[in-house]
Design a protein around this motif. Structure first.
Motif, mmCIF file in Angstrom:
data_model
loop_
_atom_site.group_PDB
_atom_site.id
_atom_site.type_symbol
_atom_site.label_atom_id
_atom_site.label_comp_id
_atom_site.label_asym_id
_atom_site.label_seq_id
_atom_site.Cartn_x
_atom_site.Cartn_y
_atom_site.Cartn_z
ATOM 1 N N PHE A 87 16.619 -46.868 -99.836
ATOM 2 C CA PHE A 87 15.259 -47.263 -100.269
ATOM 3 C C PHE A 87 14.270 -46.248 -99.691
ATOM 4 C CE2 PHE A 87 11.494 -50.211 -99.525
ATOM 5 C CZ PHE A 87 11.124 -50.266 -100.864
ATOM 6 N N GLN A 88 13.754 -45.381 -100.556
ATOM 7 C CA GLN A 88 12.943 -44.252 -100.100
ATOM 8 C C GLN A 88 11.787 -44.013 -101.071
ATOM 9 O OE1 GLN A 88 15.422 -40.842 -99.226
ATOM 10 N NE2 GLN A 88 13.679 -39.443 -99.333
ATOM 11 N N PRO A 89 10.704 -44.786 -100.938
ATOM 12 C CA PRO A 89 9.566 -44.631 -101.866
ATOM 13 C C PRO A 89 8.994 -43.213 -101.879
ATOM 14 C CG PRO A 89 9.332 -46.642 -100.570
ATOM 15 C CD PRO A 89 10.477 -45.881 -99.978
ATOM 16 N N GLU A 90 9.157 -42.479 -100.784
ATOM 17 C CA GLU A 90 8.608 -41.117 -100.697
ATOM 18 C C GLU A 90 9.198 -40.187 -101.751
ATOM 19 O OE1 GLU A 90 8.191 -43.214 -96.910
ATOM 20 O OE2 GLU A 90 9.931 -42.815 -98.183
ATOM 21 N N ARG A 91 10.344 -40.544 -102.314
ATOM 22 C CA ARG A 91 10.984 -39.672 -103.305
ATOM 23 C C ARG A 91 10.140 -39.533 -104.580
ATOM 24 N NH1 ARG A 91 16.285 -40.714 -103.921
ATOM 25 N NH2 ARG A 91 16.505 -42.528 -102.543
ATOM 26 N N THR A 95 1.790 -47.822 -102.287
ATOM 27 C CA THR A 95 2.088 -49.174 -102.794
ATOM 28 C C THR A 95 2.813 -49.078 -104.133
ATOM 29 O OG1 THR A 95 0.091 -50.017 -101.713
ATOM 30 C CG2 THR A 95 1.062 -51.395 -103.437
ATOM 31 N N GLN A 96 2.323 -48.229 -105.020
ATOM 32 C CA GLN A 96 2.940 -48.107 -106.338
ATOM 33 C C GLN A 96 4.286 -47.405 -106.256
ATOM 34 O OE1 GLN A 96 0.507 -48.138 -109.759
ATOM 35 N NE2 GLN A 96 -1.343 -47.579 -108.640
ATOM 36 N N ARG A 97 4.435 -46.512 -105.280
ATOM 37 C CA ARG A 97 5.745 -45.876 -105.087
ATOM 38 C C ARG A 97 6.776 -46.886 -104.586
ATOM 39 N NH1 ARG A 97 4.211 -39.960 -102.343
ATOM 40 N NH2 ARG A 97 3.330 -39.052 -104.255
ATOM 41 N N VAL A 98 6.329 -47.815 -103.743
ATOM 42 C CA VAL A 98 7.226 -48.879 -103.262
ATOM 43 C C VAL A 98 7.751 -49.697 -104.449
ATOM 44 C CG1 VAL A 98 7.281 -51.087 -102.001
ATOM 45 C CG2 VAL A 98 6.282 -49.054 -100.927
#
Length: 463
Positions: free
Chosen positions: A365-369, A307-310
């Motif tokens: 858009f890649q929150p996993e980064r 959630t915070q990475r998003v």
């Protein structure tokens, strides 16, 4: 040996006002193209000499040196709205205010507002219906304004004051955008329609804020809101406290920074999640696993890693502020380059956050980064959604907590999809907002029967 910054390579000029027309027509696109010209890019904006800084070391140099580099002409134009609050004050006045306000924004104190954030969000969800079409930007603006008004003034504020403040901030955004396109060369007092409506809105906002301050001074109730803490803040050396004028300025600054920026961050996040359903599925999976149908709490934030990475990735692609300005107060240097007094220094979060040198597939858009490894490797001055240096946003902790809690509360109950074909236009005003709003369709997320038996039902799942 120092070099003349204005002898460096620059974009071609196709107007008698230099690069001003290109910047006015397409600021985000123009500044992104400027990045190809080097670490410092000289620009001519009408009569103003300027340069865009894209080297993170140079950015840190500018942001840390608050003596040689003061706030830009554009930000100084906001003094009618924000007075001498933390965003616009300079020199010893700023330093004194920052020292006085810093304890008020200690994370332990800010954490106390987490319940307000979740409660107000849940109240909004109670009013939402399955299949409705909403302007999600308007919804987020309304919600974050209600939250910041509650956190500042504690008692429920009737619709009158909140509406006056919301109207003034909206008028100010449009006024600032109009002035930006004119390079802030048209005087505020000139009787143009936008100047008249701007001054009227500010006068109405001042009346509302002073009324609330006076009510608090007359009240004998003990409150733990931000206004009370600012009123009670005292200089340990002199015993001096903020007077009503400075309180008004700080309150206006808090309302702008504490409501507009989070609303925009969440709006862009809903857009990005709608455009990237695989990310949305991962987010909803985490929310289901961690929250199990309950409303989120402060204690849950540590477990809501994705959630915070998003939120971080959303602020990378659509930073709350897309462009910061400084002005050289004296003849000075950036790196080995001479910077004459009066030069406008431009630092663009939009440009740096999408820089291919620092981010792989920067437009994706890649929150996993957002791994710990990436954050350790990123040079200071690259990812700066809250600014940096001594003037880093004092409300950073408040904003990060609010964005994560609101996202978690809403996303576990509703799926938000963009209305196909609706025009999405980023407007780089004081903040980066969607110029035409964001039209979406909201769909209630239904738990399946098996999950229903295992998971408690809460207000997060009921309208």
């Amino acid at each position: 040996m120092s070099k003349d910054v204005f002898e460096l390579s620059a974009p071609p000029v196709n107007s008698i006002v230099g690069h001003l027309q290109q910047l006015g027509q397409d600021p985000l696109g123009f500044l992104s193209r400027c990045r190809d010209y080097g670490d410092i890019v000289p620009l001519q904006l009408g009569l103003t000499s300027a340069c865009l800084v894209t080297n993170p070391d140079y950015i840190e140099e500018v942001l840390k040196n608050r003596t040689d580099f003061i706030k830009s002409r554009g930000l100084r134009s906001l003094k009618t709205l924000l007075g001498e609050g933390l965003l616009t004050a300079e020199g010893e006045s700023w330093f004194w205010q920052r020292r006085l306000a810093q304890p008020v924004f200690h994370q332990k104190r800010i954490n106390a507002y987490s319940q307000i954030m979740v409660d107000y969000t849940n109240q909004m969800l109670q009013r939402w219906g399955d299949g409705e079409t909403h302007d999600i930007h308007a919804d987020m603006m309304r919600l974050t304004l209600e939250i910041v008004m509650k956190c500042i003034f504690s008692a429920e504020v009737d619709g009158g004051e909140a509406k006056v403040v919301a109207h003034a901030l909206d008028v100010a955004m449009n006024w600032f955008e109009s002035k930006r396109k004119q390079n802030f060369l048209v005087w505020e007092w000139f009787p143009r329609p936008e100047n008249i409506s701007y001054r009227q809105a500010i006068a109405q906002m001042n009346e509302a804020i002073y009324k609330l301050i006076q009510q608090r001074r007359n009240s004998k109730e003990k409150n733990n809101d931000l206004l009370t803490m600012l009123m009670e803040a005292k200089d340990e050396q002199t015993g001096q406290q903020m007077d009503d004028k400075l309180l008004r300025d700080e309150v206006a600054t808090l309302m702008l920074a504490g409501h507009e920026t989070t609303a925009n961050t969440l709006s862009w996040t809903w857009m990005l999640l709608s455009q990237n359903p695989e990310v949305r599925e991962k987010l909803q999976s985490e929310l289901c696993q961690v929250l199990q149908g309950k409303l989120p709490t402060l204690e849950d934030l540590g477990k809501l890693v994705y959630t915070q990475r998003v939120i971080k990735e959303s602020m990378r692609l659509y930073p709350p502020v897309s462009l910061m300005g400084r002005e050289a107060a004296v003849d000075t240097q950036i790196g080995d380059y001479e910077i004459p007094q009066g030069t406008s220094i431009m630092i663009s979060q939009w440009v740096m956050h999408r820089h291919p040198k620092y981010f792989e597939n920067p437009e994706v858009f890649q929150p996993e980064r957002w791994t710990e490894e990436l954050e350790k490797q990123l040079p200071k001055g690259v990812y700066i959604p809250f600014g940096d240096g001594p003037r880093i946003c004092i409300g950073k902790g408040f904003a990060q907590m609010e964005a994560a809690l609101l996202l978690a509360t809403i996303a576990q109950s509703f799926q938000i999809d963009l209305v196909p074909g609706y025009p999405i236009v980023p407007q780089p005003s004081i903040t980066l907002r969607p110029e035409n709003g964001l039209k979406v369709e909201i769909k209630r997320i239904q738990l399946n029967a098996a999950e229903d038996e295992k998971k408690p039902v809460s207000g997060a799942n009921i309208v």
